[in-house]
Scaffold this active site. Sequence first.
Site, short mmCIF file in Angstrom:
data_model
loop_
_atom_site.label_atom_id
_atom_site.label_comp_id
_atom_site.label_asym_id
_atom_site.label_seq_id
_atom_site.Cartn_x
_atom_site.Cartn_y
_atom_site.Cartn_z
CB CYS A 199 40.81 42.94 48.18
SG CYS A 199 39.14 42.65 48.81
CB THR A 200 40.76 47.82 49.72
OG1 THR A 200 41.77 47.87 48.72
CG2 THR A 200 40.80 49.09 50.55
#
Length: 455
Positions: A199-200
Amino acid sequence: MQLYNTLSAEERARLIDEAGKERLTLSFYAYAKIEDPKKFRDDLFIAWNALDALGRIYVAHEGINAQMSVPADNFEAFRETLEAYDFMKGIRLNVAVEQDNHSFLKLTIKVRNKIVADGLNDETFDVTNKGVHLRAKEFNSLLEDPNTIVVDFRNHYESEVGHFEGAITPDVENFRESLPIINEQLQDFKEDKNLLMYCTGGIRCEKASAYFKHQGFKNVFQLEGGIIEYTRQIKEEGIESKFIGKNFVFDHRLGERITDDIIAQCHQCGKPCDNHTNCANDACHLLFIQCDECKAAMENCCSTECQETIHLPWEEQVAKRKGLQVGNKVFRKGKSEALKFKKSGDLPDKPLAKAETKDIRQKIKVKKTLIGKAEHYYSKSKIAQFLIENNELAVGDKVLISGPTTGDQEITISQIFVNGVFSDTAKAGDQITFELPFRVRLSDKLYKILDSENA
Ligand SMILES: [Zn+2]
Ligand SMILES: [Zn+2]
């Protein structure tokens, strides 16, 4: 004791520009047991407000999740405010690749039930039984393994502009939605495949990895620190990026370029483009991708309806808005019938175009002289205001407007207002305004171009 912002975003932007000091955009998170989130929140606000730190922060009984902008000079002092808490000793701060002094203009710390809205009932599984954390190099080699399934745990508007090669990119609007979908899709692979998640910034995978292990997945791995930390490591260690395109971020930059591959299209004309924007109609504010030409033609609107709306008198716009659902508009789905070229779900790995290189050596060398700075931009009338500090400016001169957000923009001056009246020339000390099709920032510099030549 003041525990809330007293400055507006505009006032803050002005102060930041006047201070002229470099700021760092960074993020971090920590899961912990926090007895009194309200007190924790107030203590942080007092400590960070004193350091001129800004950002959007969520605190809960389960921990903290923060995205911030901190003056570079106060970075160590800021770190000390974290080290004061046992659970944040030695915490990794994800510092953004591209810096922007205006990434956050307020300090907002909110107490929430959870630091990430994951929709999970934490009592039903062991949240500490997480997946194996991988560094960039290890992540890359596991990506090569044919036995690996790589899943993007972000939303459709995030994966659309950039993702790991070969990743499954669920067509979801939020994290909560993605968990059951992925679980369902990967039912048959629980035993023998490597489930590789990212994810980020790593936070979404922290609990999701535990959830998938609880669901019966045997080999669960997660990218430590997410795409942000991956990018830092590939740069530092000279590793090849398996992530293509842009990393979507939740501050006003909306994206950090990781590779020069453009994998998305302008939602209006289909041209390769990966610049997200929000519709200029405040009542819509749709998040979408728009190229510069469409931005100019559509006046930064997502549809002709919105374009008509922004030309109505303000009172009428407000009246029209009554009864419309407002709420979390900024990231409101990012989908609309009006957007012909929106892609989500299965995304291709093939770049559609290359972004222009930022390498200064390849640019045409321009001889220029600094003559002033931007003071204001009137968005409605598209008029920019500058202060001339040195030299002079005349109608017909070519100028360069340059700044971190604006980039380098060259235009020829065809008409100028000098101290409020039309004039052919302006000299040091004069305040000038002229029409400009793009927004200028307070920190932008105004140069006069003397002559250009190929370097
Ligand atoms: Zn376009
Ligand atoms: Zn719109």
